[in-house]
Design an enzyme around this catalytic site. Structure first.
Site, PDB file in Angstrom:
ATOM      1  N   SER A 163      30.103  35.038  13.157  1.00  0.00           N
ATOM      2  CA  SER A 163      29.796  36.414  12.787  1.00  0.00           C
ATOM      3  C   SER A 163      29.910  37.395  13.940  1.00  0.00           C
ATOM      4  CB  SER A 163      28.382  36.487  12.196  1.00  0.00           C
ATOM      5  OG  SER A 163      27.435  35.981  13.117  1.00  0.00           O
ATOM      6  N   CYS A 180      20.311  51.753   3.376  1.00  0.00           N
ATOM      7  CA  CYS A 180      19.015  51.097   3.485  1.00  0.00           C
ATOM      8  C   CYS A 180      18.997  50.391   4.834  1.00  0.00           C
ATOM      9  CB  CYS A 180      18.789  50.096   2.353  1.00  0.00           C
ATOM     10  SG  CYS A 180      17.199  49.244   2.528  1.00  0.00           S
ATOM     11  N   GLY A 210      25.751  32.510  -0.708  1.00  0.00           N
ATOM     12  CA  GLY A 210      24.779  31.611  -1.301  1.00  0.00           C
ATOM     13  C   GLY A 210      25.316  30.201  -1.325  1.00  0.00           C
ATOM     14  N   CYS A 219      15.114  47.169   7.453  1.00  0.00           N
ATOM     15  CA  CYS A 219      14.839  46.040   8.343  1.00  0.00           C
ATOM     16  C   CYS A 219      14.772  46.490   9.799  1.00  0.00           C
ATOM     17  CB  CYS A 219      15.881  44.944   8.164  1.00  0.00           C
ATOM     18  SG  CYS A 219      17.594  45.484   8.330  1.00  0.00           S
ATOM     19  N   TYR A 250      26.613  41.960   8.960  1.00  0.00           N
ATOM     20  CA  TYR A 250      26.660  40.500   8.883  1.00  0.00           C
ATOM     21  C   TYR A 250      27.022  39.931   7.519  1.00  0.00           C
ATOM     22  CZ  TYR A 250      24.929  35.677   8.870  1.00  0.00           C
ATOM     23  OH  TYR A 250      24.811  34.323   8.724  1.00  0.00           O
ATOM     24  N   CYS A 280      22.611  35.975  -2.726  1.00  0.00           N
ATOM     25  CA  CYS A 280      23.435  35.637  -3.878  1.00  0.00           C
ATOM     26  C   CYS A 280      24.764  36.356  -3.870  1.00  0.00           C
ATOM     27  CB  CYS A 280      22.709  35.992  -5.181  1.00  0.00           C
ATOM     28  SG  CYS A 280      21.197  35.083  -5.426  1.00  0.00           S
ATOM     29  N   CYS A 308      12.687  42.321   4.703  1.00  0.00           N
ATOM     30  CA  CYS A 308      13.438  42.903   3.586  1.00  0.00           C
ATOM     31  C   CYS A 308      12.841  42.403   2.274  1.00  0.00           C
ATOM     32  CB  CYS A 308      14.913  42.515   3.673  1.00  0.00           C
ATOM     33  SG  CYS A 308      15.903  43.129   2.283  1.00  0.00           S
ATOM     34  N   ASN A 331      22.202  39.684  -8.275  1.00  0.00           N
ATOM     35  CA  ASN A 331      22.121  39.738  -6.821  1.00  0.00           C
ATOM     36  C   ASN A 331      21.121  40.832  -6.468  1.00  0.00           C
ATOM     37  OD1 ASN A 331      24.205  41.167  -4.234  1.00  0.00           O
ATOM     38  ND2 ASN A 331      22.571  39.673  -4.016  1.00  0.00           N
ATOM     39  N   GLY A 332      20.061  40.477  -5.761  1.00  0.00           N
ATOM     40  CA  GLY A 332      19.064  41.461  -5.371  1.00  0.00           C
ATOM     41  C   GLY A 332      17.667  40.888  -5.486  1.00  0.00           C
ATOM     42  N   ASP A 335      26.210  38.785  19.613  1.00  0.00           N
ATOM     43  CA  ASP A 335      25.747  38.246  18.341  1.00  0.00           C
ATOM     44  C   ASP A 335      25.393  39.408  17.418  1.00  0.00           C
ATOM     45  OD1 ASP A 335      25.147  36.378  16.441  1.00  0.00           O
ATOM     46  OD2 ASP A 335      23.453  35.487  17.502  1.00  0.00           O
ATOM     47  N   ASP A 336      25.273  39.109  16.120  1.00  0.00           N
ATOM     48  CA  ASP A 336      25.033  40.181  15.152  1.00  0.00           C
ATOM     49  C   ASP A 336      23.572  40.591  15.062  1.00  0.00           C
ATOM     50  OD1 ASP A 336      23.764  38.534  12.765  1.00  0.00           O
ATOM     51  OD2 ASP A 336      25.471  37.401  13.478  1.00  0.00           O
ATOM     52  N   CYS A 345      22.831  48.650   1.436  1.00  0.00           N
ATOM     53  CA  CYS A 345      22.285  47.847   2.524  1.00  0.00           C
ATOM     54  C   CYS A 345      23.200  47.895   3.737  1.00  0.00           C
ATOM     55  CB  CYS A 345      22.117  46.401   2.063  1.00  0.00           C
ATOM     56  SG  CYS A 345      21.631  45.252   3.363  1.00  0.00           S
TER      57      CYS A 345
END
Length: 486
Positions: free
Chosen positions: A299, A454, A42, A457, A258, A16, A398, A117-118, A361-362, A252
């Site tokens: 990206s 954070c 989003g 991941c 990304y 979001c 995540c 958002n979250g 790539d990311d 994050c």
């Protein structure tokens, strides 16, 4: 049905983007512009809610901002000097208008709108308790839990009820809320999800990224701090509060890898500069004997530039992306499905033929995208194909507002490096290390100490409790329907 974003389908997705304006004529039009700049966060649905001093007005729709909020008849309906908006990308579960934000409810104190958002990591437990106490939910969104907690709080003032509600939730949130008295913007105590503040004349603006401030001509003031709640009253009076226990911030880390647009500033760092530094560090840690450095668009471009500059190998656009393809392509069979991939990305055959290429790539999520890209390079005549990834292996899901497959579907969770290389059929494969990623994040001269972000991941080090995940509560008619909405 085949999405015509075949290389995007295997990406982690930020769910979001939010944008709010307090104290500006034509607030809805400004929010629409801001949401355009946040469309990458989003792309499934969008909504705007305004307040004109007497009544709230809301318009929500499936699809992109363009096509919904570029219509004068819609914007004219959204009157008022205060407005907030939301762009949404859902994960599993129901895709429906009732989940599109901002969510709005009439509380005892009056109208209350929220854009979130979250992800609330104890939403299922809270929802079950609220339903058993008589609450009636209208959506499958975890965001609605906040509204019910505010409505049922025993505190007297709306602000105290709001604080009481947030003290009961776990996880990640950046929120923009609207009431009759003004606007509230707040960020979770760890600052996992981003939120920034700006000014446009006398108006105060909040947004997920600074690029949205740029688009409306606003001045970036600062990030909303982790655990901070900013109240902007009608008339412009502004106050800052910190009602939560203070913690070390854990934003994050994937915002720099990304999620954020490269022209944004995140926590006082240029996203573009950090991504170039990641690419340079990747070239130091995992050089490749190649003729060309090729980004996976779009990206991978900044990291590929950094890799090229560090390695001295030429940067080239070996994959050309079309930006003029619709979202879906109806295909009658596997042959056309395969051809549909090339609608969005195509190899620059004349450049690649006979060359040793290193692709930047990311991330690698399921690995299906990387396999397609490597195959595309080989079909275009590449002599060798080496893959370099500008993030560590994604081994963990995540639970903080990012669409991640269950862990068993993450390639790095079930394969070692050599098995991953074999799966994507590359001549070599390497990822930046977690230490290298932190080093790149400190390329502005300010050292980054783990775990200053954070990075769950990559590491599995989740900075909050995960009640719903830990309990593995069975879903029933009263539970959250598999939906984590940003």
């Amino acid at each position: 049905m085949l999405t015509t974003h075949p290389f995007d389908d295997d990406k982690l997705r930020e769910e979001c983007g939010i944008f709010g304006v307090s104290g500006a004529e034509g607030a809805a039009a400004l929010v629409a512009l801001g949401l355009h700049a946040l469309q990458h966060r989003g792309q499934e649905a969008a909504g705007i809610t305004t307040y004109d001093g007497h009544a709230f007005h809301t318009y929500r729709a499936m699809g992109h901002v363009a096509g919904n909020f570029d219509r004068d008849d819609i914007i004219r309906q959204l009157t008022g000097t205060t407005a907030c908006g939301h762009v949404r990308y859902s994960t599993t579960g129901e895709t429906a208008l009732r989940n599109v934000q901002p969510l709005y409810a009439e509380l005892q104190s009056g109208g209350f709108a929220v854009a979130h958002n979250g992800n609330i990591s104890n939403a299922q437990r809270l929802r079950r308790d609220l339903v058993r106490s008589g609450s009636i939910f209208q959506s499958t969104s975890d965001t609605e839990t906040i509204i019910h907690l505010v409505a049922t709080s025993s505190y007297r003032t709306l602000i105290d009820r709001f604080i009481d509600a947030l003290k009961q939730v776990e996880g990640a949130y950046s929120l923009i809320c609207m009431t009759r008295e003004g606007m509230i913007a707040c960020r979770d105590p760890l600052g996992i999800r981003p939120l920034v503040m700006g000014r446009l004349g006398d108006a105060v603006i909040f947004a997920s990224e600074t690029v949205a401030l740029d688009v409306v001509g606003a001045e970036f003031i600062r990030s909303v701090e982790p655990g901070e709640m900013i109240i902007v009253k009608e008339g412009g009076e502004m106050s800052s509060h910190r009602p939560f226990t203070q913690h070390a911030a854990r934003p994050c880390i994937f915002e720099w890898v990304y999620f954020s647009r490269p022209d944004s500033i995140a926590e006082d760092q240029s996203v573009y500069s950090v991504r170039k530094a990641i690419g340079a560090q990747l070239a130091i840690e995992a050089p490749a004997d190649a003729d060309l450095v090729i980004p996976v668009p779009d990206s991978g471009v900044p990291a590929a530039i950094g890799f090229s500059q560090q390695s001295g190998q030429p940067f080239e656009l070996g994959i050309i992306r079309s930006h003029y393809v619709g979202r879906t392509f109806i295909q009658p069979g596997d042959k056309v499905r395969h051809l549909g991939v090339k609608l969005k990305h195509n190899a620059n055959r004349a450049l690649i033929k006979g060359k040793r290429v290193v692709l930047i790539d990311d991330s690698i999520v399921r690995g299906t995208t990387s396999l397609k890209i490597v195959q595309m390079m080989r079909e275009a005549g590449a002599a060798e194909v080496h893959m370099r990834i500008a993030s560590p292996p994604t081994r963990h899901s995540c639970f903080y507002g990012v669409d991640t497959p269950e862990r068993s579907k993450l390639l790095a969770a079930t394969h070692d490096l050599e098995q991953m290389r074999q799966y994507i059929q590359a001549d070599s494969l390497a990822f930046i290390t977690i230490d290298g990623l932190y080093k790149a994040l400190g390329s502005d001269g300010r050292p980054r100490v783990k775990p200053g972000y954070c990075d769950a991941c990559f590491t599995g080090d989740y900075p909050t409790t995960l009640t719903d995940q830990d309990e593995q509560a069975p879903l029933d008619q009263f539970a959250l329907l598999e939906e984590r909405v940003g």
